[in-house]
Design a protein around this motif. Structure first.
Motif, PDB file in Angstrom:
ATOM      1  N   GLU A 117       0.785  -1.376  -0.004  1.00 24.60           N
ATOM      2  CA  GLU A 117       0.054  -0.048  -0.193  1.00 24.60           C
ATOM      3  C   GLU A 117       0.894   1.186   0.034  1.00 24.60           C
ATOM      4  N   ALA A 118       1.958   1.082   0.918  1.00 26.66           N
ATOM      5  CA  ALA A 118       2.785   2.338   0.802  1.00 26.66           C
ATOM      6  C   ALA A 118       3.532   2.805  -0.730  1.00 26.66           C
ATOM      7  N   ASN A 119       3.240   1.907  -1.406  1.00 25.84           N
ATOM      8  CA  ASN A 119       4.063   2.111  -2.885  1.00 25.84           C
ATOM      9  C   ASN A 119       2.994   3.059  -3.821  1.00 25.84           C
ATOM     10  N   LEU A 120       1.826   3.058  -3.281  1.00 24.74           N
ATOM     11  CA  LEU A 120       0.607   3.645  -4.289  1.00 24.74           C
ATOM     12  C   LEU A 120       0.454   4.890  -3.923  1.00 24.74           C
ATOM     13  N   VAL A 121       0.292   5.684  -5.078  1.00 25.12           N
ATOM     14  CA  VAL A 121       0.080   7.180  -5.255  1.00 25.12           C
ATOM     15  C   VAL A 121      -1.254   7.359  -6.064  1.00 25.12           C
ATOM     16  N   GLU A 122      -2.032   8.102  -5.497  1.00 21.31           N
ATOM     17  CA  GLU A 122      -3.287   8.564  -6.310  1.00 21.31           C
ATOM     18  C   GLU A 122      -3.227   9.381  -7.714  1.00 21.31           C
ATOM     19  N   VAL A 123      -3.855   9.033  -8.666  1.00 18.82           N
ATOM     20  CA  VAL A 123      -3.584   9.731 -10.025  1.00 18.82           C
ATOM     21  C   VAL A 123      -4.579  10.724  -9.939  1.00 18.82           C
ATOM     22  N   PRO A 124      -3.946  12.057 -10.337  1.00 18.03           N
ATOM     23  CA  PRO A 124      -4.909  13.233 -10.428  1.00 18.03           C
ATOM     24  C   PRO A 124      -5.873  13.034 -11.467  1.00 18.03           C
ATOM     25  N   ALA A 125      -7.154  13.837 -11.205  1.00 14.05           N
ATOM     26  CA  ALA A 125      -8.151  13.415 -12.014  1.00 14.05           C
ATOM     27  C   ALA A 125      -7.992  13.657 -13.434  1.00 14.05           C
ATOM     28  N   LEU A 126      -7.280  15.020 -13.743  1.00 20.50           N
ATOM     29  CA  LEU A 126      -7.175  15.014 -14.967  1.00 20.50           C
ATOM     30  C   LEU A 126      -6.026  14.519 -15.881  1.00 20.50           C
TER      31      LEU A 126
END
Lengths: 314, 314
Positions: free
Chosen positions: A117-126
């Motif tokens: 989980e620590a590796n994940l980064v959320e992708v900006p909507a655009l």
């Protein structure tokens, strides 16, 4: 589930791979788009002796954990969490690491996969799915700035007009380097010239650069790279080529060249640049195919002059 | 005059070499003591295709110019004086440079030689001739600090217990690095242990260092050096070995190693350290011979385990 698996012989599509179960710090991600990378082609040739599902470039939707339901990209190294490297936030240099789709961990060319989980980064909507799928190679390109600091004002030469070379040239020129990209498949790269990148079929004989990046993916690239290095310049090695190669190291010593091995990078600077257009990737996409056609996609990715082949999973 | 000349075949002592005439920016120096370096042995084997008088390590007495009558040592690179490198005080990286006793300029294993006045530095009175003769290799050792900055607190491994390795280990330990020196001829190096340097016949299997210096002078040294590099460490190449060599570069990329080619350095930091005892050199002297016996001296310098052979000229 569907998955693209490397075992004995060439990698193949299987229909009955067991879905992964979430364990400890690993969460499940449903793959949306996965990219095929040169490293995947190298793995299929025996590099790292990987066995299991291939693929490490992805954008997906987290199934478990704090990102559940969110679009995510992620770092590919699974550190042990307790060693010196991990404690310095350098899991990608953990000696006991596993690497998504590369070393001891099933990859992203499947309907689902596991990742810390620590590796994940959320992708900006655009940022669209197909653009976000470039986060991993774009991060590898940005890693050069993390290692060298700003390159503004430097004369830079990028050898290799494959997808990684095209990403690196954009990172360098947008940071202010006078950037030349050299390669044999420059057709269709006019958009890079519009970004201010000089395109050339080969480096001008005798030309010397402050910063040279070998992204040829070929053992022969290095000789040309060394030749283009000015005294006290920096040579960045972005190529992972399996096996031993013959090179003449004397020029590196005589010219006091600083050689920097460079690998994976952080997601955040890559997502920033993918979002604000400093890195353009759409023109690099040569084909999009469904996971059911991954064997065709893999063969296409291996053809000379083909840049990015994306696999649309869900 | 007497001179040790490389032409066709092995280098030999000649008795009738014409004395040099001072020209333009070059002044004459009367050689007092000259050292024999591994590079001289390489030149005799064909490296750089040098023809002329050998030798580039020296202490002498200037005959002409502002230093006339003074004891001097000096930088070995003769820059063109007008290019970009020369204008940045980097004559040692001038593309059109000549190099004392190495490239296009007669060397120091003769009664007299020519050198740019700007290259000369006066030797402090308390530094003896035999110690001052080490200024050039000591400067090459100090160059590592000029390139990397301070190494205080770093775990350093020096591979190669020849004269250059012994100088480098002293430079690193006196700057505050925890320093290990590895080599196969450690007999007689107890004095280095007293300086705080750990001596070992080989690097402990699996040990990884922040800073690794390859001073083996051997193409095989590099493989061991790469193996000893921790992730994100620095590998300094101090070895000039003629020809092409086979190496596996993948570990440099995977571990993001910073490889630094390193060559000649400035005289001043070397003289400082030779004067205040941070660099000890007397135990490195295996033999002193007169110029008339230079052929014997050269053969002695080529023997395994022999460190410095000095030639006393006048």
């Amino acid at each position: 589930m569907l998955a693209f698996v490397l075992d004995e012989g060439p990698p193949r599509l299987v229909y009955d791979r067991a879905r992964p179960e979430p364990v400890e710090a690993l969460v499940r991600v449903r793959t949306v788009v996965a990219g095929i990378c040169n490293t995947d082609l190298e793995l299929a040739r025996g590099y790292m002796k990987h066995r299991g599902v291939l693929g490490h470039e992805f954008v997906g939707v987290a199934i478990d954990g704090v990102f559940a339901g969110r679009r995510v990209v992620g770092g590919i190294n699974f550190g042990c969490g307790s060693c010196d490297a991990c404690s310095r936030d350098l899991a990608r240099h953990c000696a006991n690491r596993r690497v998504l789709g590369i070393l001891g961990a099933d990859g992203t060319l499947a309907e689902e996969f596991l990742i810390p989980e620590a590796n994940l980064v959320e992708v900006p909507a655009l940022v669209s799915d197909c653009v976000a799928a470039f986060a991993e190679p774009a991060a590898a390109a940005c890693e050069i700035l993390e290692q060298l600091g700003s390159v503004a004002g430097r004369d830079a030469l990028v050898l290799g007009d494959g997808k990684l070379g095209c990403l690196i040239a954009q990172v360098l020129v947008s940071d202010g380097a006078r950037t030349t990209l050299v390669g044999h498949h420059l057709h269709g790269l006019d958009w890079l010239a519009e970004c201010g990148i000089r395109l050339a079929p080969e480096a001008r004989a005798g030309a010397r650069f402050d910063l040279v990046v070998d992204a040829t993916g070929s053992p022969h690239g290095l000789a040309g790279a060394i030749e283009a290095c000015a005294p006290r310049s920096t040579l960045v090695l972005k190529t992972t080529v399996a096996g031993r190669h013959e090179i003449d190291l004397a020029p590196l010593v005589i010219n006091e060249v600083n050689v920097v091995g460079s690998r994976c990078g952080r997601m955040e600077p890559a997502l920033e640049r993918l979002a604000d257009g400093r890195i353009l990737v759409e023109p690099l996409i040569d084909a999009r195919m469904p996971l059911a056609s991954v064997e065709v996609a893999f063969a296409a990715a291996a053809k000379p002059g083909v840049r990015k082949v994306l696999v649309e999973v869900g």
